[in-house]
Write a protein that holds these residues in place. Structure first.
Motif, PDB file in Angstrom:
ATOM      1  N   TRP A  24       0.829  -1.207   0.000  1.00 38.98           N
ATOM      2  CA  TRP A  24       0.000   0.000   0.000  1.00 38.98           C
ATOM      3  C   TRP A  24       0.861   1.252   0.000  1.00 38.98           C
ATOM      4  CZ3 TRP A  24      -4.043  -1.366   4.354  1.00 38.98           C
ATOM      5  CH2 TRP A  24      -4.905  -2.369   3.878  1.00 38.98           C
ATOM      6  N   GLY A  74      -6.586   8.502  -8.698  1.00 38.40           N
ATOM      7  CA  GLY A  74      -7.594   7.844  -7.869  1.00 38.40           C
ATOM      8  C   GLY A  74      -7.009   6.684  -7.078  1.00 38.40           C
ATOM      9  N   SER A  75      -6.123   5.919  -7.703  1.00 41.70           N
ATOM     10  CA  SER A  75      -5.493   4.795  -7.009  1.00 41.70           C
ATOM     11  C   SER A  75      -4.582   5.278  -5.889  1.00 41.70           C
ATOM     12  CB  SER A  75      -4.694   3.947  -8.001  1.00 41.70           C
ATOM     13  OG  SER A  75      -5.550   3.329  -8.926  1.00 41.70           O
ATOM     14  N   ASP A  77      -4.844   8.087  -4.218  1.00 44.10           N
ATOM     15  CA  ASP A  77      -5.729   8.557  -3.139  1.00 44.10           C
ATOM     16  C   ASP A  77      -6.311   7.384  -2.354  1.00 44.10           C
ATOM     17  OD1 ASP A  77      -5.299  11.189  -3.859  1.00 44.10           O
ATOM     18  OD2 ASP A  77      -7.187  11.379  -4.968  1.00 44.10           O
ATOM     19  N   TYR A  78      -6.730   6.344  -3.050  1.00 38.32           N
ATOM     20  CA  TYR A  78      -7.318   5.166  -2.419  1.00 38.32           C
ATOM     21  C   TYR A  78      -6.333   4.519  -1.449  1.00 38.32           C
ATOM     22  CZ  TYR A  78      -9.073   0.381  -1.992  1.00 38.32           C
ATOM     23  OH  TYR A  78      -9.489  -0.833  -1.500  1.00 38.32           O
ATOM     24  N   PHE A  79      -5.098   4.290  -1.894  1.00 42.09           N
ATOM     25  CA  PHE A  79      -4.121   3.635  -1.030  1.00 42.09           C
ATOM     26  C   PHE A  79      -3.643   4.548   0.095  1.00 42.09           C
ATOM     27  CE2 PHE A  79      -3.834   0.875  -4.796  1.00 42.09           C
ATOM     28  CZ  PHE A  79      -4.139  -0.324  -4.175  1.00 42.09           C
ATOM     29  N   THR A  80      -3.628   5.849  -0.136  1.00 38.51           N
ATOM     30  CA  THR A  80      -3.295   6.795   0.930  1.00 38.51           C
ATOM     31  C   THR A  80      -4.352   6.730   2.033  1.00 38.51           C
ATOM     32  OG1 THR A  80      -2.164   8.246  -0.630  1.00 38.51           O
ATOM     33  CG2 THR A  80      -2.856   9.233   1.451  1.00 38.51           C
ATOM     34  N   LYS A  81      -5.617   6.648   1.655  1.00 38.02           N
ATOM     35  CA  LYS A  81      -6.707   6.545   2.638  1.00 38.02           C
ATOM     36  C   LYS A  81      -6.648   5.215   3.388  1.00 38.02           C
ATOM     37  CE  LYS A  81      -9.783   9.700   0.244  1.00 38.02           C
ATOM     38  NZ  LYS A  81     -10.980   9.853  -0.594  1.00 38.02           N
ATOM     39  N   LYS A  82      -6.310   4.131   2.704  1.00 36.73           N
ATOM     40  CA  LYS A  82      -6.185   2.833   3.378  1.00 36.73           C
ATOM     41  C   LYS A  82      -5.078   2.887   4.426  1.00 36.73           C
ATOM     42  CE  LYS A  82      -7.047  -1.151   1.358  1.00 36.73           C
ATOM     43  NZ  LYS A  82      -8.324  -1.524   1.900  1.00 36.73           N
TER      44      LYS A  82
END
Length: 97
Positions: A24, A74-75, A77-82
């Motif tokens: 991640w 988008g990807s 951002d997604y992994f940063t949020k995870k």
């Protein structure tokens, strides 16, 4: 009722497999992504392998360069949020008497 649900569903620090967390962190960096153009004119987003940076894995295909870059953003951002979620709950507001 809400408090009971909170107590039963919140476990504090979320435990994530160290290998998963490493992946991640790798995918949350835009420097580990690239865009290639395919012979049919489409654009393919690719991410490097954290264990073997010379190997690139295809992720998505888009019709435009802008669409491919948007997919990468988008990807990321997604992994940063995870990764942020692995830190557990955070206080967003407190109240004084």
């Amino acid at each position: 009722m809400t408090y009971l649900y909170y107590r039963s569903s919140t476990t504090g620090q979320t435990k994530v497999n160290p290998n998963t967390k490493k992946q991640w962190e790798h995918l949350a960096s835009k420097a580990n992504w690239r865009i290639t153009q395919l012979p049919n004119g489409y654009y393919q987003t690719e991410a490097s392998n954290p264990n073997n940076p010379e190997h690139w894995q295809d992720v998505t295909r888009r019709e435009t360069l802008e669409g491919a870059e948007s997919a990468i953003n988008g990807s990321v951002d997604y992994f940063t949020k995870k990764l942020e979620a692995t830190k557990g709950p955070k206080v967003v507001k407190t109240f004084n008497n």
